[in-house]
Design a protein around this motif. Sequence first.
Motif, PDB file in Angstrom:
ATOM      1  N   UNK A  85       0.828  -1.202   0.000  1.00 22.87           N
ATOM      2  CA  UNK A  85       0.000   0.000   0.000  1.00 22.87           C
ATOM      3  C   UNK A  85       0.866   1.257   0.000  1.00 22.87           C
ATOM      4  N   UNK A  86       1.946   1.239   0.770  1.00 20.53           N
ATOM      5  CA  UNK A  86       2.835   2.402   0.830  1.00 20.53           C
ATOM      6  C   UNK A  86       3.541   2.640  -0.499  1.00 20.53           C
ATOM      7  N   UNK A  87       3.980   1.549  -1.130  1.00 22.99           N
ATOM      8  CA  UNK A  87       4.768   1.700  -2.359  1.00 22.99           C
ATOM      9  C   UNK A  87       3.897   1.947  -3.583  1.00 22.99           C
ATOM     10  N   UNK A  88       2.798   1.213  -3.701  1.00 21.15           N
ATOM     11  CA  UNK A  88       2.018   1.251  -4.940  1.00 21.15           C
ATOM     12  C   UNK A  88       0.728   2.070  -4.823  1.00 21.15           C
ATOM     13  N   UNK A  89       0.206   2.233  -3.608  1.00 21.45           N
ATOM     14  CA  UNK A  89      -1.057   2.938  -3.432  1.00 21.45           C
ATOM     15  C   UNK A  89      -2.173   1.979  -3.077  1.00 21.45           C
ATOM     16  N   UNK A  90      -3.189   2.479  -2.392  1.00 18.93           N
ATOM     17  CA  UNK A  90      -4.260   1.640  -1.855  1.00 18.93           C
ATOM     18  C   UNK A  90      -5.113   0.975  -2.923  1.00 18.93           C
ATOM     19  N   UNK A  91      -5.145   1.546  -4.138  1.00 15.32           N
ATOM     20  CA  UNK A  91      -6.002   1.001  -5.197  1.00 15.32           C
ATOM     21  C   UNK A  91      -5.223   0.235  -6.259  1.00 15.32           C
ATOM     22  N   UNK A  92      -3.980  -0.104  -5.970  1.00 14.54           N
ATOM     23  CA  UNK A  92      -3.162  -0.874  -6.905  1.00 14.54           C
ATOM     24  C   UNK A  92      -2.951  -2.279  -6.357  1.00 14.54           C
ATOM     25  N   UNK A  93      -2.357  -3.147  -7.187  1.00  9.56           N
ATOM     26  CA  UNK A  93      -1.995  -4.509  -6.777  1.00  9.56           C
ATOM     27  C   UNK A  93      -3.175  -5.286  -6.179  1.00  9.56           C
ATOM     28  N   UNK A  94      -4.397  -4.942  -6.602  1.00 15.41           N
ATOM     29  CA  UNK A  94      -5.619  -5.592  -6.132  1.00 15.41           C
ATOM     30  C   UNK A  94      -5.764  -5.525  -4.606  1.00 15.41           C
ATOM     31  N   UNK A  95      -5.219  -4.474  -4.016  1.00 13.79           N
ATOM     32  CA  UNK A  95      -5.279  -4.332  -2.557  1.00 13.79           C
ATOM     33  C   UNK A  95      -6.699  -4.113  -2.049  1.00 13.79           C
ATOM     34  N   UNK A  96      -7.580  -3.612  -2.919  1.00 12.24           N
ATOM     35  CA  UNK A  96      -8.970  -3.419  -2.505  1.00 12.24           C
ATOM     36  C   UNK A  96      -9.669  -4.756  -2.258  1.00 12.24           C
ATOM     37  N   UNK A  97      -9.055  -5.849  -2.730  1.00 13.49           N
ATOM     38  CA  UNK A  97      -9.636  -7.181  -2.527  1.00 13.49           C
ATOM     39  C   UNK A  97      -9.112  -7.871  -1.263  1.00 13.49           C
ATOM     40  N   UNK A  98      -8.150  -7.266  -0.593  1.00 13.51           N
ATOM     41  CA  UNK A  98      -7.598  -7.864   0.620  1.00 13.51           C
ATOM     42  C   UNK A  98      -8.630  -7.745   1.743  1.00 13.51           C
ATOM     43  N   UNK A  99      -9.007  -8.854   2.369  1.00  8.77           N
ATOM     44  CA  UNK A  99     -10.000  -8.762   3.453  1.00  8.77           C
ATOM     45  C   UNK A  99      -9.417  -8.051   4.671  1.00  8.77           C
ATOM     46  N   UNK A 100     -10.236  -7.235   5.330  1.00  2.27           N
ATOM     47  CA  UNK A 100      -9.820  -6.604   6.571  1.00  2.27           C
ATOM     48  C   UNK A 100      -9.510  -7.676   7.611  1.00  2.27           C
ATOM     49  N   UNK A 101      -8.647  -7.339   8.558  1.00  2.39           N
ATOM     50  CA  UNK A 101      -8.294  -8.299   9.604  1.00  2.39           C
ATOM     51  C   UNK A 101      -9.533  -8.736  10.387  1.00  2.39           C
ATOM     52  N   UNK A 102     -10.528  -7.862  10.455  1.00  5.57           N
ATOM     53  CA  UNK A 102     -11.756  -8.186  11.178  1.00  5.57           C
ATOM     54  C   UNK A 102     -12.455  -9.407  10.587  1.00  5.57           C
ATOM     55  N   UNK A 103     -12.314  -9.610   9.276  1.00  5.79           N
ATOM     56  CA  UNK A 103     -12.964 -10.748   8.619  1.00  5.79           C
ATOM     57  C   UNK A 103     -12.453 -12.054   9.211  1.00  5.79           C
ATOM     58  N   UNK A 104     -11.137 -12.216   9.244  1.00  7.76           N
ATOM     59  CA  UNK A 104     -10.550 -13.438   9.793  1.00  7.76           C
ATOM     60  C   UNK A 104     -10.902 -13.602  11.269  1.00  7.76           C
ATOM     61  N   UNK A 105     -10.852 -12.509  12.011  1.00 10.28           N
ATOM     62  CA  UNK A 105     -11.174 -12.567  13.436  1.00 10.28           C
ATOM     63  C   UNK A 105     -12.603 -13.057  13.650  1.00 10.28           C
ATOM     64  N   UNK A 106     -13.537 -12.482  12.900  1.00 13.43           N
ATOM     65  CA  UNK A 106     -14.958 -12.808  13.078  1.00 13.43           C
ATOM     66  C   UNK A 106     -15.247 -14.259  12.705  1.00 13.43           C
ATOM     67  N   UNK A 107     -14.703 -14.716  11.576  1.00 14.89           N
ATOM     68  CA  UNK A 107     -15.019 -16.078  11.140  1.00 14.89           C
ATOM     69  C   UNK A 107     -14.264 -17.123  11.950  1.00 14.89           C
ATOM     70  N   UNK A 108     -13.074 -16.782  12.432  1.00 12.20           N
ATOM     71  CA  UNK A 108     -12.358 -17.697  13.331  1.00 12.20           C
ATOM     72  C   UNK A 108     -13.155 -17.869  14.625  1.00 12.20           C
ATOM     73  N   UNK A 109     -13.645 -16.763  15.167  1.00 13.13           N
ATOM     74  CA  UNK A 109     -14.430 -16.832  16.403  1.00 13.13           C
ATOM     75  C   UNK A 109     -15.802 -17.454  16.175  1.00 13.13           C
ATOM     76  N   UNK A 110     -16.273 -17.419  14.936  1.00 10.51           N
ATOM     77  CA  UNK A 110     -17.544 -18.085  14.609  1.00 10.51           C
ATOM     78  C   UNK A 110     -17.377 -19.600  14.524  1.00 10.51           C
ATOM     79  N   UNK A 111     -16.123 -20.067  14.466  1.00 12.81           N
ATOM     80  CA  UNK A 111     -15.889 -21.510  14.483  1.00 12.81           C
ATOM     81  C   UNK A 111     -15.291 -22.103  13.224  1.00 12.81           C
ATOM     82  N   UNK A 112     -14.971 -21.253  12.218  1.00 13.73           N
ATOM     83  CA  UNK A 112     -14.347 -21.771  10.996  1.00 13.73           C
ATOM     84  C   UNK A 112     -12.859 -21.994  11.260  1.00 13.73           C
TER      85      UNK A 112
END
Length: 610
Positions: free
Chosen positions: A343-370
């Motif tokens: 993000x620092x080098x290329x920008x927030x809208x490059x390198x498909x970074x907009x498709x990277x899930x927020x850390x909250x996604x993993x936290x929520x689904x891990x705690x949901x039992x996945x």
Amino acid sequence: MLSKNILPVILFFFILVSCKTEQHFNEKKQQIAFIADVHLQDIFAKYKDNTYQGIQNPKTGEYVNIRTMNAQLHSTRIFNENYFAFLEALNDIVKRGIKQVVLPGDFSDDGQPVHVRGLRKILDNYSKKYGISFFVTTGNHDVVKPFAQEAFKTDFLGKDGKEQIISSSKNNFKKSELEPIITTDIKNWGYKETIQEMRNFGFFPKKTDLYWETPFSDYNYEHYNFEEAQKESVLEKRTYVIKNTNLFLPDASYLVEPIKGIWLLAIDANAYVPNEKLSGLPNNPNDFSGANTGYNNVLIYKSHLLKWVQKVAAEAKKKGKILIAFSHYPMVGFNDNASPELKQLFGANKMQLQRVPDEEVAQQFADAGIQIHFGGHMHINDTGIRTSAKGNTLFNIQTPSLAAYMPAYKILTIHSNTKLEIETVVIDKVADFNSLFSLYEEEYAHLESIKSNNIWNKEILKAKDYKEFTNWHLKELVRLRFLPEDFPAEFLQSIVNLTGKDLLEMNKNTSEISANLKSNSLALSDFESWTGFDMIFDFYRLKSADELAKPEIGKQRLKQYELICRQLKKSNNQKLILWAQIFLKTMNGEPSDHFEIDLKNNKIDNLSVK
């Protein structure tokens, strides 16, 4: 009456038989294959409402409907040759005797009737002939918008190597060299049509299923019966209301138990964001954006899924079921923890970074039992691991695409409730992968005749196998699209034409460089045979294929890259420091080729030969 002396013998014999029975049961391991992002375009399809057959292949005499090579080399996926690769993968699965196959979304080109029908015919054939059960979920290319819409493609290959427009409507294209072909078979289907066509592949219950439900089912496991599940499965009963609107959209998620003890959780993570101003018309596809963002929008617009997942995971644990989740989108970041630097080098809208899930996604689904989730979408081979603040761990397995480098699928072997083995199978040799090349020759000649800018490299037509073909595809994609789109021009110019030797010597400490060369058994001349472009290309190979790319790059070159990155990290140039950090992280991700996951202790072990 039995004597006391013989009782221990009988008891020993009973234990021995029981152990052998248990051993025999354990030896029969269950396997599931995962093929993501097939993007099937039925190149031999015939349109229902137009007599146009496509162009005749001089090599085979058959008529084909294919896209141009120019279109392929500007896209993150191959459109044509992946048809043959998909059949090769299915044939490989047949040889291995695997009976359960999962397709985590983007099974079609863009949800066009002609291609969805083509895929359904292929899957039906393998089901009937080999007894394979297929389980499918939707991706952003299968249901582009929740409701059907007109569509067109301007880049089919037509007569004399020219571009051919094929459209579902007469009103949505500009003038072209060839007369446009009009067929409703090229429109984009919505949920209603796509799910109906693919109904036999998990979206609806079957009599052979031990259990099947959706987020909206009102029955439970203990009182399950097929007839009730069938009534509850109609799409009209599987809808949710979009936040801050009165609009209802379908949700194609389902849970199925195809084999005793194994639950497959298919999450429909297509989340369509409504426009600020709505048309007021029913089932208007233009009221919504596409769904390619994935889980970041799921948390906002499909919160019912998280509650359902939590319920399913709790039931699976209670009943001793092995829960395997899959969906189209990744639940964990896929950049080997280098997203902040990217993000620092290329920008927030490059390198498909907009498709990277927020850390909250993993936290929520891990705690949901996945605990384990198979995803696609990114066309990459990767393993991501996250442990939540509550101590729950989620393993996200990114399945490569057969339509990109490196073409592969995954095999999950279930050894026990907590011991899982994942193997990545590369599809390198593909029958007929080069059968369309003579048509591309005509295209190339046409592009030369009109003096086209940035014409593609004809060397791709010399590829000896499908793996090499996808390698060329990525190389041309980097040259024609990624470099101009993603890389800051100034940074690119500063490294792209430099030799490896130039990059190594950016840090002027010659004595330190000499010592490092000696300790790594490298010579300075080793760095003169390649350029910054080669390093960038190999970065994309690692980013795409992870461990699978390392043998292609070679140990010596990887050692050279590592040494250069260590030197660049000492630079005064912040961009070079970021580039070095990104490259090193990309080189050193979690095991992603052949590995074992211990769900009890949340450990991953690499089984690949070093």
